[in-house]
Motif scaffolding. Sequence first.
Motif: not given
Ligand SMILES: Cc1ncc(COP(=O)(O)O)c(C=O)c1O
Length: 337
Positions: A42, A44, A47, A153
């Motif tokens: 993901s 998250t 990052n 990000d």
């Molecule tokens: C700018 C940004 N970074 C990171 C994420 C995280 O992604 P994920 O939902 O795949 O964990 C999102 C999710 O909406 C996001 O908008």
Amino acid sequence: MLEAIRTAKLGDDVYREDPTVNRLEELAAKKMSKEAALLTTSGTQANLVSVLSQTKRGDEVVLEADAHMYYYEVGAFSALGGLIPRLVRGRAGVMTSDDIEGVLRPSNIHFPPTTLICIENTHNRAGGTVWSPSQTKTVFDFAKSRGLNVHMDGARIFNAAVAQNIDVRDLTRSVDTLMFCLSKGLSAPVGSLVVGDSEFVDRARRYRKMLGGGMRQAGVIAAAGIIAIEEMVDRLKDDHANARLLAQGLAKIEGISLDQSRVQTNIVIYDVRDLGVTAEEWVARLQEFGIKAGAVEGTRVRMVTHRGIEKDDIDFTLSTAQKVAGQIRREQVSQTT
Ligand SMILES: Cc1ncc(COP(=O)(O)O)c(C=O)c1O
């Protein structure tokens, strides 16, 4: 994508034996002009492994005050990485080197060392706003002058590139590391990629394993990801055009306020305060007609355009929003008389 998933060649990716994952990671690194890439579960997780791989416990990380990493990632880098966020208020999600310089403290026994600056392009909570190549470069040059790394990000980095009609490398050149999502606008069901130099990606791979993100026959995910990168980028301009149409129409509805200068990609954020309802109430009213929106907080509402949302859907959303806003105003008049 379903056909690519069905026919993907598979192996054990923990041993780096999945040919489809390897192909996706090579493709991602090449697209971003970096040495290596790593598939994660993901955005998250992407990052988190990126930040953990560039810091040590007790370090300070500079972030924009509304950054997704700070706001929506469960405080992971503090909880799991022992890192201290240092927030900077940007404009439309964009920080300048002066903004960052303003919060940096000198090396001193009392202060945690600052090691990393995180930027977000496009910036989610600011409404999908973009950083330009020169804004990115200014912050990168400043970071290098202070011995800091920059992580981007870039969950929606291709939206930022398409909106500015530039090659995505014009944005990735001025960061040490980045992550981007295969899901979201690129339409894959799951997955994100971390990109940077090989040493960084090796460290990120270990952290991914530690976090339980080492997947076995992950080629079923990567197969869709390859199509996301190769075939789904150009169509993002349609999402942007639909978002603009949506924003223009919403701005005309009495009781809705919306800053159209913020609608630069596929996200539309607006305020329903003057209708006298909360964002959650508004979202629930639209949901009755099958329209999905998100309550950001208070009276702020978020809508996102993506594959499968066509111009007819925008027209339907606008006529429904108009109708619901009218109903709400009438209900309020009848309550006060
Ligand atoms: C700018 C940004 N970074 C990171 C994420 C995280 O992604 P994920 O939902 O795949 O964990 C999102 C999710 O909406 C996001 O908008």
